[in-house]
Design a protein around this motif. Structure first.
Motif, PDB file in Angstrom:
ATOM      1  N   ASP A  36       2.023  -5.381  -4.407  1.00 44.62           N
ATOM      2  CA  ASP A  36       3.492  -5.973  -4.120  1.00 44.62           C
ATOM      3  C   ASP A  36       4.065  -4.830  -3.645  1.00 44.62           C
ATOM      4  N   ASP A  37       3.911  -3.473  -4.431  1.00 47.28           N
ATOM      5  CA  ASP A  37       5.062  -2.373  -3.933  1.00 47.28           C
ATOM      6  C   ASP A  37       4.726  -1.679  -2.550  1.00 47.28           C
ATOM      7  N   GLY A  50       2.670   3.429  -5.376  1.00 49.64           N
ATOM      8  CA  GLY A  50       1.963   3.826  -6.588  1.00 49.64           C
ATOM      9  C   GLY A  50       0.320   3.815  -6.554  1.00 49.64           C
ATOM     10  N   ALA A  51      -0.347   3.930  -5.423  1.00 50.34           N
ATOM     11  CA  ALA A  51      -1.687   3.747  -5.567  1.00 50.34           C
ATOM     12  C   ALA A  51      -2.207   5.053  -6.132  1.00 50.34           C
ATOM     13  N   THR A  52      -3.414   4.956  -6.888  1.00 55.53           N
ATOM     14  CA  THR A  52      -3.905   6.306  -7.394  1.00 55.53           C
ATOM     15  C   THR A  52      -4.792   7.093  -6.272  1.00 55.53           C
ATOM     16  N   TRP A  53      -5.144   6.124  -5.360  1.00 51.56           N
ATOM     17  CA  TRP A  53      -6.053   6.721  -4.204  1.00 51.56           C
ATOM     18  C   TRP A  53      -5.877   5.772  -3.122  1.00 51.56           C
ATOM     19  N   ALA A 113       8.680   3.666  -5.313  1.00 48.58           N
ATOM     20  CA  ALA A 113       8.041   2.163  -5.226  1.00 48.58           C
ATOM     21  C   ALA A 113       9.224   1.373  -6.205  1.00 48.58           C
ATOM     22  N   THR A 114       9.522   0.153  -5.835  1.00 51.64           N
ATOM     23  CA  THR A 114      10.247  -0.528  -6.727  1.00 51.64           C
ATOM     24  C   THR A 114       9.583  -1.525  -7.240  1.00 51.64           C
ATOM     25  N   PRO A 115       9.457  -1.402  -8.834  1.00 46.65           N
ATOM     26  CA  PRO A 115       8.658  -2.477  -9.638  1.00 46.65           C
ATOM     27  C   PRO A 115       8.683  -3.811  -9.275  1.00 46.65           C
ATOM     28  N   HIS A 138      -3.364  -5.216   6.191  1.00 46.32           N
ATOM     29  CA  HIS A 138      -3.958  -5.782   5.060  1.00 46.32           C
ATOM     30  C   HIS A 138      -4.196  -5.004   3.945  1.00 46.32           C
ATOM     31  N   VAL A 139      -3.492  -5.450   2.682  1.00 49.91           N
ATOM     32  CA  VAL A 139      -3.581  -4.417   1.551  1.00 49.91           C
ATOM     33  C   VAL A 139      -4.352  -5.177   0.470  1.00 49.91           C
TER      34      VAL A 139
END
Length: 514
Positions: free
Chosen positions: A446-447, A495-498, A22-24, A464-465
């Protein structure tokens, strides 16, 4: 010479690359409407190689000029060298890859020992053990294959098996393809059109096809160098003498207006069944078996028997790569042609693990009981654990694998269908527990959006996120199971935790269908 434009189908593979990290606070790169510039392409390729579990990215140099990527440096095996090039081909904007990576094996091996090792590998694999292949090797590690096979897929498979042996630095594949019968150009053209249309990894909407005297000419536009390679491989059906693809151009642009129109074609169950069964006939791991295929609302069930574990797994992968397939219920039995003693089979499995460049066999224990293999010991990563199981499943006589290997450094392993022959998620032991993120929901969103934009498998315009407390919720529509699974991986990479994947697979039934 007959020439035709293929019908447009779901455009799964036109977007071009997946960034594995992931890019910050990443945003879409400036100027992406015209395609990434050379510096951005180099950065993306370097990221992909650095974070791949099998490729030592720190030993590989990357240069890009006008979308042509040149790879240099050294690795320890042919498979790793080829994997690096395959990864580079998936990156958005890469039109071609020049692979100048040198293979420098860790251990010296004599020409005689190398020849024996390659012969052993060909004999141990149930898909190549019956081929009449002559193997020669020299002191520099170059292996030459000679003889005849009955299809280009058999030829390619022999080359991959030979290249999978530790100590091989180059494979000169001189196997000749001799067909059982002649085919007309019209027959060849029809089959290629069908293969391209049903392949989830190819969007044939802008590919034109011509056949003359068994020589196939592909032209038009594809979305990535990886997709171009896939289309070329698909074109090598029975009767083809050669495939010319110089006029099949890799576009450096995204979905520009008028360039690609996404038209999801309805796949009824009978069509899906017939496409799967034709695929079995083309696959050298499956062509010898009678597999009963039934389809109910896109859910595919396989029954019958095969004589090796890898064939059963190959059948599952073939179904997933078929447009329209929603689920797979693989009920194939494994009935080996030869029953080996437990000691003999254990030795064969140990030998196969020892030949693999992806597995450190030292310290691994192999126990066998009536064709069931149990692996114990420690490996560095989930990727290596999965590769060990893949290697064992290709050994004649193996009915089942219990993978009890312990992973010393658990981490996320992503599946690249253009690169990997198997998805890590097919193994019931694989579970990835993401670490707690310190990013805000907006940053994670965003990432993830950035990851989806770079993905060669996901139409990010249709996904869609939303992110709530680190959990990504994906909604919208996709064209296949492969695209849906890839979107989940992109969300984890972002970077999602789930991930709550609520994407629906759109079969786009006719209006009068209920």
């Amino acid at each position: 010479m007959s020439s035709t434009r293929l019908p447009k189908i779901p455009a799964l593979a036109l977007l071009l690359a997946t960034a594995l990290v992931a890019t910050p606070a990443a945003q879409e790169p400036e100027g992406h409407e015209q395609g990434p510039d050379d510096a951005s392409i180099t950065d993306a390729v370097e990221n992909e190689l650095t974070f791949d579990h099998a490729v030592p990215g720190y030993r590989i140099t990357v240069e890009t000029e006008d979308g042509v990527v040149s790879l240099g440096g050294s690795v320890e095996s042919v498979l790793v060298r080829d994997r690096a090039a395959a990864i580079a081909r998936t990156v958005r904007g890469v039109g071609r890859v020049i692979n100048a990576i040198v293979v420098d094996p860790k251990d010296d091996i004599t020409a005689a020992d190398l020849r024996k090792a390659v012969n052993d590998a060909l004999q141990a694999d149930p898909a190549t053990d019956s081929f009449e292949v002559s193997v020669q090797a020299d002191e520099a590690g170059k292996v030459t294959l000679a003889g005849t096979v009955e299809s280009w897929s058999e030829r390619s498979l022999c080359g991959r098996v030979a290249g999978s042996v530790n100590g091989v630095t180059m494979v000169d594949n001189d196997l000749a393809v001799t067909y059982r019968m002649d085919r007309s150009d019209a027959e060849i053209s029809k089959e290629i059109r069908e293969v391209l249309t049903w392949d989830t990894l190819v969007d044939p909407g802008l590919i034109e096809l011509g056949v003359e005297d068994g020589v196939v000419h592909l032209s038009g536009i594809v979305g990535s160098a990886a997709e171009k390679d896939r289309a070329r491989a698909d074109a090598y059906v029975a009767g083809v003498k050669q495939v010319e693809d110089a006029d099949l151009v890799v576009s450096r642009w995204t979905r520009a207006d008028g360039m690609v129109v996404k038209e999801a074609a309805f796949r009824d169950d009978d069509e899906i069944r017939d496409a799967v069964q034709r695929g079995f006939l083309r696959d050298p791991r499956l062509s010898a078996f009678r597999i009963l295929t039934t389809v109910d609302d896109g859910r595919v069930t396989l029954r019958g028997s095969v004589d090796n574990l890898m064939a059963k797994r190959a059948a599952t992968r073939l179904v997933w790569n078929t447009n329209g397939a929603q689920r797979v219920n693989n009920r194939l039995r494994i009935d080996p042609l030869v029953e080996y003693s437990d000691d003999r089979l254990a030795a064969m499995v140990a030998g196969a693990l020892g030949r693999s460049p992806f597995v450190v066999a030292e310290g691994l224990d192999v126990d066998v009981s009536a064709g069931a293999v149990r692996l114990t010991g420690h490996v560095d990563s989930s990727f290596e654990r999965g590769k060990a199981e893949e290697v064992v499943s290709r050994v004649n006589g193996v009915r089942h694998v219990t993978n009890s290997l312990q992973v010393d450094e658990p981490s996320l392993v992503t599946f690249d269908p253009y690169v990997d022959p198997w998805p890590i998620h097919d193994y019931p032991w694989y579970h990835y527990a993401p670490v707690t993120t310190f990013g805000t929901d907006e940053e994670i969103q965003d990432d993830i959006t950035y990851e989806l934009w770079w993905s060669p498998y996901v139409d990010s315009n249709e996904v869609h996120v939303e992110v709530e407390n680190g959990v990504a919720i994906l909604t919208g529509t996709v064209d296949s199971w492969l695209e849906r699974a890839s979107a989940t991986e992109n969300a984890f990479e972002g970077g999602a935790t789930w991930v709550r994947n609520e994407l629906e697979i759109d079969r786009n039934p006719p209006e009068d269908s209920e």
